[in-house]
Structure formats: C-alpha cells, structure tokens
Design an enzyme around this catalytic site. Structure first.
Site, short mmCIF file in Angstrom:
data_model
loop_
_atom_site.label_atom_id
_atom_site.label_comp_id
_atom_site.label_asym_id
_atom_site.label_seq_id
_atom_site.Cartn_x
_atom_site.Cartn_y
_atom_site.Cartn_z
N TYR A 11 0.85 -1.38 0.21
CA TYR A 11 0.16 0.10 0.13
C TYR A 11 0.68 1.18 -0.16
O TYR A 11 0.75 2.22 -1.07
CB TYR A 11 -0.89 -0.17 1.33
CG TYR A 11 -1.69 1.24 1.43
CD1 TYR A 11 -2.29 1.82 0.49
CD2 TYR A 11 -1.84 1.75 2.89
CE1 TYR A 11 -3.07 3.01 0.78
CE2 TYR A 11 -2.65 2.66 3.14
CZ TYR A 11 -3.20 3.30 2.21
OH TYR A 11 -4.01 4.39 2.89
N ASP A 31 9.91 -7.60 -3.01
CA ASP A 31 8.70 -7.96 -2.16
C ASP A 31 8.34 -9.32 -2.47
O ASP A 31 8.47 -9.95 -3.39
CB ASP A 31 7.30 -7.16 -2.72
CG ASP A 31 6.19 -6.82 -1.73
OD1 ASP A 31 6.07 -5.97 -1.41
OD2 ASP A 31 5.58 -7.94 -1.25
N LEU A 59 12.70 -11.37 2.31
CA LEU A 59 13.74 -10.86 3.05
C LEU A 59 14.62 -11.89 3.78
O LEU A 59 15.54 -11.86 4.33
CB LEU A 59 13.55 -9.56 3.75
CG LEU A 59 13.35 -8.38 3.13
CD1 LEU A 59 12.67 -7.17 4.32
CD2 LEU A 59 14.68 -7.84 2.58
N LYS A 84 2.11 -6.57 9.52
CA LYS A 84 1.72 -5.01 10.00
C LYS A 84 0.20 -5.61 10.61
O LYS A 84 -0.33 -4.48 11.26
CB LYS A 84 1.54 -3.99 9.16
CG LYS A 84 0.46 -4.33 8.25
CD LYS A 84 -0.04 -2.96 7.32
CE LYS A 84 -1.00 -3.52 6.34
NZ LYS A 84 -1.55 -2.23 5.67
N SER A 124 6.23 3.89 13.00
CA SER A 124 4.79 3.79 13.11
C SER A 124 4.89 4.52 14.60
O SER A 124 5.60 4.58 15.70
CB SER A 124 4.21 2.43 13.52
OG SER A 124 2.78 2.59 14.00
N TYR A 149 3.65 -6.71 17.16
CA TYR A 149 4.01 -5.77 15.98
C TYR A 149 4.69 -4.44 16.31
O TYR A 149 5.71 -3.96 15.72
CB TYR A 149 2.65 -5.50 15.00
CG TYR A 149 2.81 -4.14 14.15
CD1 TYR A 149 3.84 -4.40 13.06
CD2 TYR A 149 2.15 -3.01 14.51
CE1 TYR A 149 3.60 -3.35 12.27
CE2 TYR A 149 2.37 -1.93 13.77
CZ TYR A 149 3.11 -1.91 12.43
OH TYR A 149 3.17 -0.78 11.67
N LYS A 153 8.66 -2.57 15.55
CA LYS A 153 9.06 -1.33 15.06
C LYS A 153 10.21 -0.73 16.05
O LYS A 153 11.17 -0.04 15.89
CB LYS A 153 7.75 -0.53 15.03
CG LYS A 153 6.89 -0.99 13.77
CD LYS A 153 7.45 -0.68 12.61
CE LYS A 153 6.55 -1.19 11.55
NZ LYS A 153 7.18 -1.60 10.24
N TYR A 177 4.75 6.79 11.09
CA TYR A 177 3.59 6.99 10.39
C TYR A 177 2.55 7.18 11.51
O TYR A 177 2.21 6.41 12.16
CB TYR A 177 3.18 6.06 9.31
CG TYR A 177 4.15 5.78 8.33
CD1 TYR A 177 5.38 6.71 8.06
CD2 TYR A 177 4.08 4.59 7.78
CE1 TYR A 177 6.13 6.07 7.06
CE2 TYR A 177 4.80 4.11 6.80
CZ TYR A 177 5.89 4.98 6.46
OH TYR A 177 6.65 4.70 5.44
N ASN A 179 -2.03 7.49 11.05
CA ASN A 179 -2.89 6.50 10.38
C ASN A 179 -3.05 6.67 8.71
O ASN A 179 -3.90 7.57 8.25
CB ASN A 179 -4.21 6.72 11.11
CG ASN A 179 -4.29 6.14 12.51
OD1 ASN A 179 -3.39 6.57 13.10
ND2 ASN A 179 -4.93 4.96 12.69
N ASP A 293 -6.94 0.42 22.59
CA ASP A 293 -7.21 1.66 22.14
C ASP A 293 -6.94 2.95 23.06
O ASP A 293 -7.59 2.72 24.17
CB ASP A 293 -8.63 1.51 21.42
CG ASP A 293 -8.46 1.07 19.98
OD1 ASP A 293 -7.58 0.87 19.53
OD2 ASP A 293 -9.84 0.59 19.79
#
Ligand code: NAD
Ligand code: UD1
Length: 330
Positions: A11, A31, A59, A84, A124, A149, A153, A177, A179, A293
């Site tokens: 993406y 990829d 990889l 991810k 992230s 995950y 990172k 990043y 969202n 959350d």
C-alpha cells in the site's frame, strides 16, 4: 538516485514508488507478494510512466537478498517490507519477530556487504506506546507498547540507533507514520490487503462494497467530544511525498520524523466524511471498546515541516473521495 524499495508493491510502498519515479529516481522493488499483487507494477507504470524492476524475494532469504544487492549498487534503501496486523502479531509473535526483525537484519547485512549506508525506515506512531495524546519526536518511545508488531518497530529503531553509533557515516531516517488512509487520486491503486482487514478504512471500504454488513464502532464512551476515539489520519499521497522530502534531506545519524497532519478526527467524523463523499449512509453500530485503544493520538508534525519543508496537504474528505474512486463508486 538508484533506490531499492522493499515492500514496494504494498500500500504505502507503491504510492511512494510513484512519487520517486515522478521525481526522476530509478526505483527497484523487492517484495515477496505476501500482502500485495504483482499487477500493482503495471499500475505504477501507468501512473508514473516507468515499470520498476521487480524482485519476487523474501527478506528471510539472505542469499537471494545479497545477490540482488551485489548486482543493484543502490544509493539508498526505503524499507517498507513487514507484517503489520496488530491482532495477528499477538497470536503469532515468533512469526512477526522473525519476519520483521530477521528480515530487517538480513537487509542491513546486505547493505553493509555492498556499501549502502542510507536507509529510510517505515516506523509507526505505535512506538510512542502510552506516551500521551499529542506526540513529538522527543516524546518517550518503547513504554506501554501492547503488541509484538509495535515491539518490532521499536526494536528496529533501536538496531538503527546502534548502527549509527558504530558508524558515524550511516544515515537512518525513521518515519513514524500516524494513520495512513486514502489512495492515489487516479483510483488505480489503493489499499488492497490479502485477508480480513483490521484497520478502520479497509473495513469501511468492505462495508461500502457490502462484503461486511456494518461497521462496529469500538466504544462511544471515551473522553472525547463525541465519545469515539480520535486519530491523526494522513492521506497516503502526503505520506509518500514525505518520503521524497526525507530522501532529499537525509543526513548521517538516527533521525526520526513524525508524518501526520496534526489534526485528530473521531471515528464518527470519519463515518460522516465517508457518507458525505458517497452521498449515502454507511451502516454502523456502536460496539464494545477494543482492548489497547487509546482515546486520542495525534502527531505534532512541526519537525518535518521545519527540517524537511513537508506538510500534509490533503484532507480526510480528499481521502474519502479517492477511496470511492478506487472502489469504482464515484
Ligand atoms: P502492506 O502490507 O501493504 O505492504 C508491506 C509489503 O511488504 C507487502 O507487499 C508484503 O508482501 C511485503 N512483505 C512483508 N514481509 C516481507 C518479507 N519478509 N520479504 C519481502 N516482502 C515482505 O503494508 P503498508 O500499509 O504498505 O505498510 C508498509 C510499512 O509501513 C510496514 O512496515 C508497516 O508496518 C508500516 N506502517 C504501516 C501503517 C499502516 O497503517 N498502513 C502504519 C504505520 C506503519
Ligand atoms: C492500529 C494499531 C497500531 C498500528 C496502526 C496501523 C491497535 C491498538 N493499534 O492503530 O499499532 O500502528 O493500526 O495503522 O491495533 N475502529 C473502529 N472499528 C473498526 C476498526 C477500527 O471503531 O472496525 C476504530 C478504532 O477503535 C480506532 C480507529 O478506528 O479508534 C482507528 O483504528 P485502526 O485503523 O485500527 O488504527 P489504530 O488503532 O489507530
């Protein structure tokens, strides 16, 4: 520059490849197509005019990665490749650590072997854990990360810091990043994950196409204006342009940047923005809170604006318009 883009059919990688080609760079993509399709390369060619050289490579296959790097003579690596899905990482930690950590270590070894000393890494906002609602690059990282995950990172950031200590000529630009949403305004490429999505916009897209009957909004009793969680949603084309700006301003050392808009939007506001763009209601209901959350997360993007001359330009409304175009609903 000659650039290796790992995860470049995915993406964010595919949108970034377009910006790089359009800026005159030579792009090659590695990829394993675990979460993307080879046909994306034709769409990149249609939009940007050049089809990147493609290596179908994992990889984890170090011998193959090294061979590609020995032939490639890259100036810089943009490293997007990784798994991810947050929930899946809780269920399959070993797979996530192997893919993301071992994969990155293999990449870094191949870079070292072939004299490549510049990397831009897809990190992230998750590295900030529970550091607060508005996050700057000097906010604490690593505390309160709730899943493997996010740990990968944080750990990869640490590996990059350590390399920069050992080698003062090494450049590690780390882009955190917020969202990512939306897709290329052409509607030709977009977020198209293999399997059941977990993030808000891919689910909204599946509700819009009828594949999922309704959106469950996770919690409406948070301490926000409308009771739903707020996030900093950034259009993926802005994100892609952030990579170009970062590339143009690379310097030795470990240098993190937030890529976000500085504006938080609630889940209800996202639903309304989609409904306005689509001109019809999006079926939704309120459900229980999702574990882990936080009520509000938002970037302070001032450092990227000051040092990179980069600022997000698209709005959530633009992201919704482009999403509908990708879905063929506009
Ligand atoms: P994506 O799944 O669309 O792209 C990742 C690509 O990496 C996929 O094409 C996949 O096939 C490939 N890949 C995975 N493991 C590989 C391996 N071992 N070898 C070779 N290729 C491999 O994801 P995305 O949304 O484009 O994310 C890109 C990067 O940005 C990831 O590292 C992700 O963690 C990070 N990120 C994404 C978000 C988000 O919400 N999308 C947010 C923050 C950070
Ligand atoms: C999640 C991850 C984060 C990761 C990021 C990648 C968690 C706890 N965090 O962030 O580590 O870096 O994805 O983009 O998983 N929502 C609903 N209904 C849904 C799906 C989501 O209401 O069906 C809400 C969520 O509660 C949240 C917002 O939408 O408030 C955004 O969710 P999501 O897209 O999963 O992103 P984050 O939770 O911010």
């Amino acid at each position: 520059m000659k650039i290796m883009v790992t995860g470049g059919t995915g993406y964010i990688g595919s949108h970034t490849a377009i910006e790089l080609i359009q800026a005159g760079h030579e792009v090659e993509i590695l990829d394993n197509l675990f979460n993307s399709k080879e046909s994306v390369l034709d769409k990149i060619a249609e939009i940007a005019g050049t089809r990147p050289v493609f290596y179908n490579c994992d990889l984890l296959d170090y011998a193959k990665v090294l061979e590609i790097f020995q032939n490639g003579k890259y100036d810089v690596v943009l490293h997007f490749a990784g798994l991810k899905a947050v929930g899946e990482s809780v269920e399959q930690p070993v797979r996530y650590y192997e893919n993301n950590i071992t994969g990155t270590v293999n990449l870094l070894k191949a870079m070292q072997e072939t004299g490549v000393s510049k990397i831009i890494f897809s990190s992230s906002a998750t590295v900030y854990g529970d550091a607060g609602a508005i996050l700057s690059e000097d906010s604490e990282t690593g505390h309160g990360i709730t899943n493997p995950y996010g740990q990968t990172k944080f750990m990869i950031e640490q590996i990059l810091r350590d390399i920069c200590v050992a080698d003062s000529t090494f450049s590690a630009t780390v882009l955190r990043y917020f969202n990512p949403v939306g897709n290329h305004p052409s509607g030709l490429i977009g977020e198209d994950p293999n399997g059941r999505p977990n993030n808000l916009m891919p689910i909204v897209m599946k509700v819009a196409t009828g594949e999922i009957p309704e959106l469950s909004i996770f919690g409406n009793d948070y301490p926000t204006e409308d009771g739903t969680c707020k996030r900093d949603y950034i259009h993926v084309v802005d994100l892609a342009k952030g990579h170009l700006a970062a590339l143009e301003h690379m310097k030795p050392g470990f240098v993190p940047y937030n890529l976000g808009t500085g504006k938080a939007t609630s889940v209800i506001e996202m639903v309304k923005a989609f409904e306005e763009a689509a001109g019809r209601p999006l079926p939704h209901k309120f459900a229980e809170r999702r574990a882990g959350d936080l009520p509000e997360l938002c970037a302070n993007p001032a450092k990227a604006e000051k040092e990179l001359g980069w600022k997000a330009e698209f709005t959530v409304a633009d992201a919704m318009r482009d999403t509908l175009k990708f879905l063929g609903k506009e």
